[in-house]
Design an enzyme around this catalytic site. Structure first.
Site, PDB file in Angstrom:
ATOM      1  N   GLN A  25      -4.222  -1.720   9.830  1.00  0.00           N
ATOM      2  CA  GLN A  25      -4.110  -3.058   9.236  1.00  0.00           C
ATOM      3  C   GLN A  25      -4.640  -4.099  10.220  1.00  0.00           C
ATOM      4  O   GLN A  25      -4.331  -4.058  11.400  1.00  0.00           O
ATOM      5  CB  GLN A  25      -2.632  -3.344   8.894  1.00  0.00           C
ATOM      6  CG  GLN A  25      -2.407  -4.617   8.126  1.00  0.00           C
ATOM      7  CD  GLN A  25      -3.065  -4.624   6.739  1.00  0.00           C
ATOM      8  OE1 GLN A  25      -3.035  -3.634   6.025  1.00  0.00           O
ATOM      9  NE2 GLN A  25      -3.670  -5.741   6.375  1.00  0.00           N
ATOM     10  N   LYS A  71       0.841  -1.200   0.000  1.00  0.00           N
ATOM     11  CA  LYS A  71       0.000   0.000   0.000  1.00  0.00           C
ATOM     12  C   LYS A  71       0.876   1.250   0.000  1.00  0.00           C
ATOM     13  O   LYS A  71       0.592   2.226  -0.703  1.00  0.00           O
ATOM     14  CB  LYS A  71      -0.947  -0.023   1.212  1.00  0.00           C
ATOM     15  CG  LYS A  71      -2.068  -1.056   1.038  1.00  0.00           C
ATOM     16  CD  LYS A  71      -2.805  -1.391   2.318  1.00  0.00           C
ATOM     17  CE  LYS A  71      -3.791  -2.534   2.068  1.00  0.00           C
ATOM     18  NZ  LYS A  71      -4.359  -3.125   3.288  1.00  0.00           N
ATOM     19  N   ASP A 114     -10.597   3.436   4.727  1.00  0.00           N
ATOM     20  CA  ASP A 114     -10.708   1.982   4.548  1.00  0.00           C
ATOM     21  C   ASP A 114     -12.148   1.518   4.825  1.00  0.00           C
ATOM     22  O   ASP A 114     -12.462   0.345   4.685  1.00  0.00           O
ATOM     23  CB  ASP A 114      -9.716   1.286   5.504  1.00  0.00           C
ATOM     24  CG  ASP A 114      -9.367  -0.127   5.061  1.00  0.00           C
ATOM     25  OD1 ASP A 114      -9.520  -0.436   3.867  1.00  0.00           O
ATOM     26  OD2 ASP A 114      -8.952  -0.933   5.922  1.00  0.00           O
TER      27      ASP A 114
END
Ligand code: NAP
Length: 303
Positions: free
Chosen positions: A120, A76, A143
């Site tokens: 994450q 990413k 996200d």
């Protein structure tokens, strides 16, 4: 299936229906579409940087050193660099408590130099994931993991989408798949994937069925589907014989050895459109994340 599938050279947008003239499914090229989205995102990032003097910035937060998570975060960050997006990396030890993680995320939420936050996951059993996600302010939830983002998605209100579901909808749109009135079967009901993609399909007027580990006859449910979304994490669980001829098959699964949740070789013979693994849904997830980061930065600059 262990290798990338041959992708159709034609433009996705040129497809008006999911029917395949050859009887073999057309592939939905997530890699190509993601590349185009990232190119547009890079242009927007450059324009914003030129106008404000500040590049859009994505903060990535990693707890512990799970090898897969480390790889995802590195990927990413690399994509961010290519798109002209700054990234700020926060690496916390595996023993970080929920309270410490919440504090870090609250600081990033308050930091005007950060436009998007990616936490994450998974993060370790001792962490209250929901408490951690909720420490991300909605305007930086690029996200799409907070309850606020999920509610907005479900109600069809403005907000950031969960990246994989949002990417799947972009892929369907690029191939002119209109979900309205079609029977969509989503296999999997996780908070980041199955549930939100079902809500997005419902928002586009599909008739949605969710299947999960307690579903009695999965084959029978899948056989009725005009659109199948596989989001399970079980290699090749969905077999070609259960795919309705001409159906659209979206395989979000990503299992060791580049294997999806759909048995590709049999499904490709019956589907009208199908995503390969890799090269289908995966690239769309990162593209959506970066696009939403730039959107977050643009919105902030307008305030
Ligand atoms: P997850 O949280 O483990 O959820 C799996 C879901 O599948 C659960 O709802 C589970 O049902 C259901 N399930 C398990 N076994 C089943 C069976 N035999 N029949 C029907 N349903 C079954 O997984 P996830 O995070 O959603 O991820 C799913 C897959 O997508 C994984 O392969 C993951 O690697 C992949 N993924 C890909 C991306 C990408 O960017 N391409 C992003 C995220 C995830 P219960 O709810 O009843 O337990």
């Amino acid at each position: 299936m262990t290798q990338a599938h041959q992708l159709s050279p034609s433009s996705p947008a040129s497809s008006a229906s999911s029917a395949s003239p050859t009887g073999r499914a057309r592939l939905m090229d997530g890699t190509g579409l993601a590349r185009r989205i990232l190119a547009e995102t890079a242009l927007r990032a450059a324009a914003l940087t030129a106008r404000t003097g500040t590049a859009p910035c994505l903060a990535t937060v990693l707890v512990g050193a799970d090898p897969a998570s480390v790889t995802y975060v590195r990927m990413k960050r690399n994509r961010c660099r290519e798109a002209g997006i700054a990234s700020r990396q926060v690496e916390l030890p595996a023993g970080t408590t929920t309270a410490e993680l919440v504090r870090t995320l609250t600081e990033l939420s308050d930091d005007p130099g950060v436009h998007g936050i990616l936490l994450q996951h998974p993060m370790g059993e001792h962490i209250d994931e929901r408490a951690a996600f909720e420490a991300i302010v909605p305007e930086k939830d690029v996200d799409g993991v907070t309850l606020g983002s999920y509610s907005a998605m479900s109600f069809g209100l403005p907000g950031f989408q969960s990246c994989t579901p949002g990417g799947i909808m972009r892929l369907l749109d690029a191939y002119d798949v209109d979900p309205a009135g079609r029977r969509a079967v989503v296999v999997g009901r996780s908070a980041i994937l199955g549930k939100p993609v079902g809500m997005l399909l419902l928002g586009r007027d599909a008739t949605v069925t969710y299947c999960h580990s307690r579903t009695r006859d999965l084959s029978a449910e899948v056989r009725r589907a005009d659109i199948v979304v596989a989001a399970v994490g079980r290699p090749e669980l969905i077999r070609g014989e259960d795919i309705k001829p001409g159906a659209v098959v979206v395989d979000a699964g990503y299992n060791p050895g580049n294997v999806g949740d759909v048995h590709f070789d049999s499904a490709v013979e019956r589907a009208g459109l199908i995503t390969p693994v890799p090269g289908g849904v995966g690239p769309m997830t990162i593209a959506t994340l970066l696009e939403q980061t730039v959107t977050g930065a643009e919105r902030r600059s307008e305030r």
